[in-house]
Write a protein that holds these residues in place. Structure first.
Motif, mmCIF file in Angstrom:
data_model
loop_
_atom_site.group_PDB
_atom_site.id
_atom_site.type_symbol
_atom_site.label_atom_id
_atom_site.label_comp_id
_atom_site.label_asym_id
_atom_site.label_seq_id
_atom_site.Cartn_x
_atom_site.Cartn_y
_atom_site.Cartn_z
ATOM 1 N N GLU A 48 0.830 -1.206 0.000
ATOM 2 C CA GLU A 48 0.000 0.000 0.000
ATOM 3 C C GLU A 48 0.868 1.262 0.000
ATOM 4 O OE1 GLU A 48 -3.595 1.727 2.776
ATOM 5 O OE2 GLU A 48 -3.166 -0.418 2.831
ATOM 6 N N LEU A 49 1.932 1.256 0.803
ATOM 7 C CA LEU A 49 2.850 2.406 0.858
ATOM 8 C C LEU A 49 3.583 2.570 -0.466
ATOM 9 C CD1 LEU A 49 4.065 4.728 2.480
ATOM 10 C CD2 LEU A 49 5.703 3.101 3.459
ATOM 11 N N LEU A 57 -2.306 8.242 -9.816
ATOM 12 C CA LEU A 57 -3.719 8.471 -9.522
ATOM 13 C C LEU A 57 -3.937 9.139 -8.168
ATOM 14 C CD1 LEU A 57 -5.129 5.057 -10.793
ATOM 15 C CD2 LEU A 57 -5.012 7.231 -12.027
ATOM 16 N N VAL A 58 -2.916 9.081 -7.308
ATOM 17 C CA VAL A 58 -3.015 9.699 -5.988
ATOM 18 C C VAL A 58 -2.613 11.167 -6.135
ATOM 19 C CG1 VAL A 58 -2.200 9.643 -3.598
ATOM 20 C CG2 VAL A 58 -2.434 7.511 -4.883
ATOM 21 N N GLN A 63 -1.237 12.468 -1.258
ATOM 22 C CA GLN A 63 0.112 11.974 -0.953
ATOM 23 C C GLN A 63 0.690 12.691 0.253
ATOM 24 O OE1 GLN A 63 2.754 12.262 -4.377
ATOM 25 N NE2 GLN A 63 2.608 10.069 -4.720
ATOM 26 N N GLU A 64 0.529 14.005 0.267
ATOM 27 C CA GLU A 64 1.085 14.801 1.368
ATOM 28 C C GLU A 64 0.447 14.431 2.701
ATOM 29 O OE1 GLU A 64 2.186 19.443 2.372
ATOM 30 O OE2 GLU A 64 1.082 18.989 0.537
ATOM 31 N N LYS A 65 -0.875 14.290 2.714
ATOM 32 C CA LYS A 65 -1.572 13.915 3.954
ATOM 33 C C LYS A 65 -1.170 12.516 4.397
ATOM 34 C CE LYS A 65 -5.608 16.842 3.224
ATOM 35 N NZ LYS A 65 -6.967 16.876 2.704
ATOM 36 N N ALA A 66 -1.099 11.590 3.452
ATOM 37 C CA ALA A 66 -0.759 10.205 3.786
ATOM 38 C C ALA A 66 0.677 10.097 4.302
ATOM 39 C CB ALA A 66 -0.950 9.306 2.565
ATOM 40 N N ILE A 67 1.622 10.763 3.634
ATOM 41 C CA ILE A 67 3.028 10.658 4.058
ATOM 42 C C ILE A 67 3.227 11.380 5.395
ATOM 43 C CG2 ILE A 67 4.189 12.628 2.953
ATOM 44 C CD1 ILE A 67 5.411 9.008 2.851
ATOM 45 N N ALA A 68 2.451 12.443 5.642
ATOM 46 C CA ALA A 68 2.507 13.125 6.940
ATOM 47 C C ALA A 68 2.006 12.196 8.039
ATOM 48 C CB ALA A 68 1.686 14.411 6.903
#
Length: 186
Positions: A48-49, A57-58, A63-68
């Motif tokens: 998933e990561l 598509l992301v 991406q920024e919210k998820a990586i944060a």
């Protein structure tokens, strides 16, 4: 090296150097090393990561919210957290594996370490690994970290790569040499 791979490694090298230098200035290298190892392990373990960092598509925001969130959950060093956020904003997270490799190399170089890529037919025991590390350290003149992998096709022996030097003592290599010698004779 293909052009896209060359571009990716160039991008990764610039970000890695920036993160490394900022961490060095703020005396955070000691904390950065385990963060790099943890993030590398997380990338290897989580499909998933890997999808998050490489999928077009992301969106940037996603991406920024998820990586944060990942950075927060893993307790990453501020300089690494900020670097990853910037990479997400610039759509550069796809180079994260290369960035981690580069960062690891910079940290090892700073510590006077070198990494030996060791391939063996069977998994090395802790004793074998330590003995090999000491032997290589005596030869190279630096502390040696072993990155061991297993390749059963070697039949026996080792293939050791330290920097640009390679030592191949595998049975497979010796059998290939013997086969080539026999071809020349007959």
């Amino acid at each position: 090296m293909s052009e896209p791979a060359s571009i990716s490694s160039g991008i990764a090298a610039r970000y890695a150097t920036a993160i490394f230098e900022i961490a060095k200035e703020s005396n955070a290298l000691g904390n950065l090393e385990p963060n790099v190892a943890d993030l590398t392990a997380a990338l290897e373990a989580s499909e998933e990561l890997r999808g998050l960092i490489s999928s077009p598509l992301v969106s940037r925001d996603e991406q920024e919210k998820a990586i944060a969130a990942v950075s927060q959950k893993m307790g990453l060093e501020t300089v690494l957290k900020d670097g990853l956020a910037l990479m997400a904003q610039k759509r550069r997270l796809f180079v994260l594996p290369q960035l981690l490799t580069q960062l690891s190399a910079l940290i090892s170089e700073e510590k006077g370490e070198v990494t030996a890529e060791v391939t063996s037919a069977k998994a090395l025991t802790k004793t074998q690994s330590e003995k090999l590390s000491k032997t290589l350290a005596a030869r190279v003149g630096k502390t040696v970290k072993i990155n061991a992998t297993v390749d059963e096709e070697l039949i026996g022996g080792l293939v050791v790569k330290v920097g640009s030097k390679m030592i191949d003592t595998s049975i497979r290599s010796k059998l290939n040499s013997l086969q080539n010698a026999m071809k020349e004779v007959g």
